[in-house]
Design a protein around this motif. Structure first.
Motif, mmCIF file in Angstrom:
data_model
loop_
_atom_site.group_PDB
_atom_site.id
_atom_site.type_symbol
_atom_site.label_atom_id
_atom_site.label_comp_id
_atom_site.label_asym_id
_atom_site.label_seq_id
_atom_site.Cartn_x
_atom_site.Cartn_y
_atom_site.Cartn_z
ATOM 1 N N ILE A 1 0.838 -1.205 0.000
ATOM 2 C CA ILE A 1 0.000 0.000 0.000
ATOM 3 C C ILE A 1 0.871 1.253 0.000
ATOM 4 O O ILE A 1 0.609 2.220 -0.723
ATOM 5 N N ALA A 2 1.917 1.239 0.822
ATOM 6 C CA ALA A 2 2.832 2.383 0.875
ATOM 7 C C ALA A 2 3.506 2.603 -0.473
ATOM 8 O O ALA A 2 3.664 3.736 -0.931
ATOM 9 N N THR A 3 3.889 1.498 -1.141
ATOM 10 C CA THR A 3 4.510 1.608 -2.464
ATOM 11 C C THR A 3 3.550 2.254 -3.455
ATOM 12 O O THR A 3 3.940 3.141 -4.243
ATOM 13 N N GLY A 4 2.286 1.838 -3.426
ATOM 14 C CA GLY A 4 1.290 2.437 -4.315
ATOM 15 C C GLY A 4 1.071 3.911 -4.026
ATOM 16 O O GLY A 4 0.940 4.719 -4.948
ATOM 17 N N SER A 5 1.039 4.278 -2.736
ATOM 18 C CA SER A 5 0.849 5.686 -2.359
ATOM 19 C C SER A 5 1.992 6.545 -2.878
ATOM 20 O O SER A 5 1.778 7.648 -3.404
ATOM 21 N N ILE A 6 3.208 6.030 -2.731
ATOM 22 C CA ILE A 6 4.368 6.788 -3.195
ATOM 23 C C ILE A 6 4.369 6.909 -4.713
ATOM 24 O O ILE A 6 4.638 7.980 -5.267
ATOM 25 N N GLY A 7 4.068 5.810 -5.397
ATOM 26 C CA GLY A 7 4.034 5.851 -6.860
ATOM 27 C C GLY A 7 3.000 6.836 -7.378
ATOM 28 O O GLY A 7 3.276 7.600 -8.323
ATOM 29 N N PHE A 8 1.819 6.844 -6.765
ATOM 30 C CA PHE A 8 0.771 7.777 -7.174
ATOM 31 C C PHE A 8 1.198 9.217 -6.917
ATOM 32 O O PHE A 8 1.002 10.097 -7.772
ATOM 33 N N ALA A 9 1.796 9.457 -5.740
ATOM 34 C CA ALA A 9 2.225 10.816 -5.404
ATOM 35 C C ALA A 9 3.336 11.291 -6.341
ATOM 36 O O ALA A 9 3.354 12.460 -6.751
ATOM 37 N N LEU A 10 4.250 10.408 -6.690
ATOM 38 C CA LEU A 10 5.319 10.772 -7.625
ATOM 39 C C LEU A 10 4.742 11.142 -8.987
ATOM 40 O O LEU A 10 5.156 12.143 -9.600
ATOM 41 N N ALA A 11 3.789 10.344 -9.463
ATOM 42 C CA ALA A 11 3.171 10.634 -10.762
ATOM 43 C C ALA A 11 2.444 11.970 -10.730
ATOM 44 O O ALA A 11 2.539 12.770 -11.675
ATOM 45 N N MET A 12 1.726 12.243 -9.644
ATOM 46 C CA MET A 12 0.992 13.499 -9.521
ATOM 47 C C MET A 12 1.948 14.684 -9.413
ATOM 48 O O MET A 12 1.722 15.734 -10.018
ATOM 49 N N ALA A 13 3.016 14.518 -8.645
ATOM 50 C CA ALA A 13 3.969 15.619 -8.454
ATOM 51 C C ALA A 13 4.655 15.987 -9.759
ATOM 52 O O ALA A 13 4.891 17.171 -10.041
ATOM 53 N N LEU A 14 4.979 14.992 -10.543
ATOM 54 C CA LEU A 14 5.706 15.241 -11.791
ATOM 55 C C LEU A 14 4.811 15.797 -12.891
ATOM 56 O O LEU A 14 5.306 16.385 -13.857
ATOM 57 N N THR A 15 3.506 15.629 -12.761
ATOM 58 C CA THR A 15 2.579 16.122 -13.798
ATOM 59 C C THR A 15 1.764 17.314 -13.333
ATOM 60 O O THR A 15 1.073 17.932 -14.138
ATOM 61 N N HIS A 16 1.858 17.643 -12.037
ATOM 62 C CA HIS A 16 1.054 18.739 -11.484
ATOM 63 C C HIS A 16 1.794 20.066 -11.657
ATOM 64 O O HIS A 16 2.974 20.166 -11.350
ATOM 65 N N SER A 17 1.103 21.047 -12.150
ATOM 66 C CA SER A 17 1.701 22.381 -12.314
ATOM 67 C C SER A 17 1.248 23.287 -11.182
ATOM 68 O O SER A 17 0.268 23.016 -10.505
ATOM 69 N N GLY A 18 1.950 24.378 -11.010
ATOM 70 C CA GLY A 18 1.567 25.347 -9.985
ATOM 71 C C GLY A 18 2.489 25.354 -8.782
ATOM 72 O O GLY A 18 2.417 26.260 -7.962
ATOM 73 N N GLN A 19 3.331 24.336 -8.642
ATOM 74 C CA GLN A 19 4.291 24.294 -7.542
ATOM 75 C C GLN A 19 5.652 24.768 -8.032
ATOM 76 O O GLN A 19 6.026 24.543 -9.173
ATOM 77 N N ARG A 20 6.393 25.391 -7.146
ATOM 78 C CA ARG A 20 7.732 25.825 -7.493
ATOM 79 C C ARG A 20 8.614 24.621 -7.786
ATOM 80 O O ARG A 20 8.507 23.582 -7.121
ATOM 81 N N SER A 21 9.488 24.734 -8.756
ATOM 82 C CA SER A 21 10.262 23.594 -9.232
ATOM 83 C C SER A 21 11.128 22.974 -8.137
ATOM 84 O O SER A 21 11.269 21.747 -8.057
ATOM 85 N N ASP A 22 11.727 23.803 -7.269
ATOM 86 C CA ASP A 22 12.586 23.236 -6.228
ATOM 87 C C ASP A 22 11.777 22.458 -5.200
ATOM 88 O O ASP A 22 12.238 21.440 -4.663
ATOM 89 N N ARG A 23 10.539 22.912 -4.930
ATOM 90 C CA ARG A 23 9.687 22.190 -3.997
ATOM 91 C C ARG A 23 9.268 20.846 -4.564
ATOM 92 O O ARG A 23 9.237 19.836 -3.848
ATOM 93 N N VAL A 24 8.976 20.816 -5.850
ATOM 94 C CA VAL A 24 8.633 19.550 -6.507
ATOM 95 C C VAL A 24 9.840 18.615 -6.495
ATOM 96 O O VAL A 24 9.714 17.414 -6.225
ATOM 97 N N LEU A 25 11.018 19.158 -6.782
ATOM 98 C CA LEU A 25 12.230 18.352 -6.832
ATOM 99 C C LEU A 25 12.496 17.671 -5.496
ATOM 100 O O LEU A 25 12.733 16.447 -5.436
ATOM 101 N N PHE A 26 12.443 18.433 -4.395
ATOM 102 C CA PHE A 26 12.775 17.852 -3.102
ATOM 103 C C PHE A 26 11.638 16.985 -2.562
ATOM 104 O O PHE A 26 11.888 16.048 -1.795
ATOM 105 N N PHE A 27 10.398 17.283 -2.966
ATOM 106 C CA PHE A 27 9.288 16.404 -2.606
ATOM 107 C C PHE A 27 9.482 15.041 -3.270
ATOM 108 O O PHE A 27 9.317 13.994 -2.634
#
Length: 394
Positions: free
Chosen positions: A12-38
């Motif tokens: 479950i944790a692996t799925g949560s991380i994978g989903f969050a990574l996909a969303m972070a990399l495709t979501h706009s509106g966040q500063r690039s450095d914040r996305v990078l370190f997230f």
């Protein structure tokens, strides 16, 4: 059976991380450095989770060469937390350099102590799982690698977690100096999760210590797996929902000097002007009230307001405004039939929980207790009721 539950939790944790990574990399509106370190933080967590999943699921039998491959990456968890926190609280993109490169010391040390274990063949690593087939020399290598890498992980993680918590605390104070409501700005959710992760990783160290000693507590392992899984899911969800923080870049220059620049008479006039503006214009009822707004309305500079509040009145902007909000809330609780939530919203709070916390801080009891007491008192004299000790809580 117990390993099955742990496998489910880490899956479950692996799925949560994978989903969050996909969303972070495709979501706009966040500063690039914040996305990078997230993403860096999520990747380090993913390495940790996959390392645990490899063991509890029994997949290490199919890929024994991957055992221990997560150790160095996992040591980046602490630095990733720190860099992500720093990116969130910084108004400008912080540069990477200087002491930041010290973050690589932990992983480098782990790689160094892991070299003897990494040199074992797949068959030799598999043999370690069964006491009847393990080679004593190889087992000592495995114990040394586990113990040394765990010590490095704990030391590095503790250092960077403390640094991240100090950043969050300083950021919270800065927000309280600028805004009357700080729920969406204070990053309290991150602080709470950092404490959860700190506890989880401490228990992980206990789990590893038990393994080194040849013991295992299945219920403990399952609890740890689900705790980590829930914390990771919360981090993924809240991290994606965290908006870019708005703060005044000039706030760093607003820290009052130890010795006041303004005279007492000047600060006294400024304080009277602030009180008049809050009460006459009901500025406290503005849920988005900020130091900048008050400065624009009163014509007093932010520096002078900040110095007057801290040096003359002994409060920050957050508590100054909330003291006026709670004063008006006391009147509404005593004289109207508005609900607790309606009273809180009427005077400028964004939620019942923040209203309860502020009211209890300034009055000494929750609003519901205050209303019950004042309505049961022989007199509706609020001043008299305030002197009565109210120790019950909701």
């Amino acid at each position: 059976m117990f390993d099955t539950f742990s496998t489910i939790a880490y899956a479950i944790a692996t799925g949560s991380i994978g989903f969050a990574l996909a969303m972070a990399l495709t979501h706009s509106g966040q500063r690039s450095d914040r996305v990078l370190f997230f993403c860096m933080l999520l990747t380090a967590l993913l390495a940790h989770v996959l390392g645990q999943l490899l063991i509890v699921s029994g997949l290490y039998r199919l890929a024994p060469h991957l055992v221990g491959a997560d150790l160095a990456i996992k040591t980046l968890l602490g630095p990733a937390v720190f860099f992500y926190t720093r990116a969130l609280v910084s108004s400008d993109k912080p540069g990477f350099g200087g002491l930041d490169w010290m973050a690589l010391v932990g992983p480098a040390l782990v790689i160094l102590v892991s070299l003897p274990f990494a040199g074992l063949s797949a068959e030799e690593k598999l043999a370690l799982a069964d006491p009847a087939t393990r080679n004593p020399d190889h087992y000592r290598i495995a114990i040394f690698t586990c113990t040394a890498s765990l010590a490095i992980f704990l030391a590095s993680t503790a250092l960077y977690l403390v640094a991240a918590l100090r950043l969050q605390l300083k950021h919270r104070r800065d927000m309280m100096a600028q805004f009357a409501n700080i729920e969406r700005r204070s990053l309290d959710w991150l602080r709470n999760l950092l404490f959860v992760f700190a506890a989880a990783w401490l228990f992980f160290a206990v789990k590893q210590a038990l393994w080194v000693s040849g013991a295992s507590i299945p219920a403990f392992n399952i609890t740890l797996a689900f705790t980590e899984s829930l914390a990771i899911a919360a981090l993924a969800y809240l991290g994606m929902r965290q908006p870019d923080l708005t703060s005044d870049p000039a706030s760093k220059a607003m820290t009052p000097a130890r010795r006041p620049i303004l005279s007492e008479q000047r600060m006294d006039r400024t304080a009277a002007k602030l009180v008049d503006a809050l009460n006459t214009n009901r500025l406290y009822a503005d849920s988005d009230l900020s130091l900048r707004k008050v400065s624009d309305i009163t014509g007093v500079t932010k520096n002078h307001i900040s110095e007057t509040l801290s040096q003359h009145l002994g409060v920050n902007f957050f508590d100054f405004v909330n003291s006026h909000r709670t004063a008006e809330a006391k009147r509404l609780l005593a004289e109207t039939d508005l609900s607790i939530l309606e009273v809180g919203l009427e005077v400028g709070f964004n939620s019942r929980s923040t209203f309860n916390a502020a009211f209890k801080k300034h009055v000494g009891s929750p609003p519901s207790t205050y209303r019950k007491h004042i309505r049961n008192a022989p007199s509706n004299d609020a001043a008299k009721s305030d002197r009565v000790s109210m120790t019950t809580s909701e």
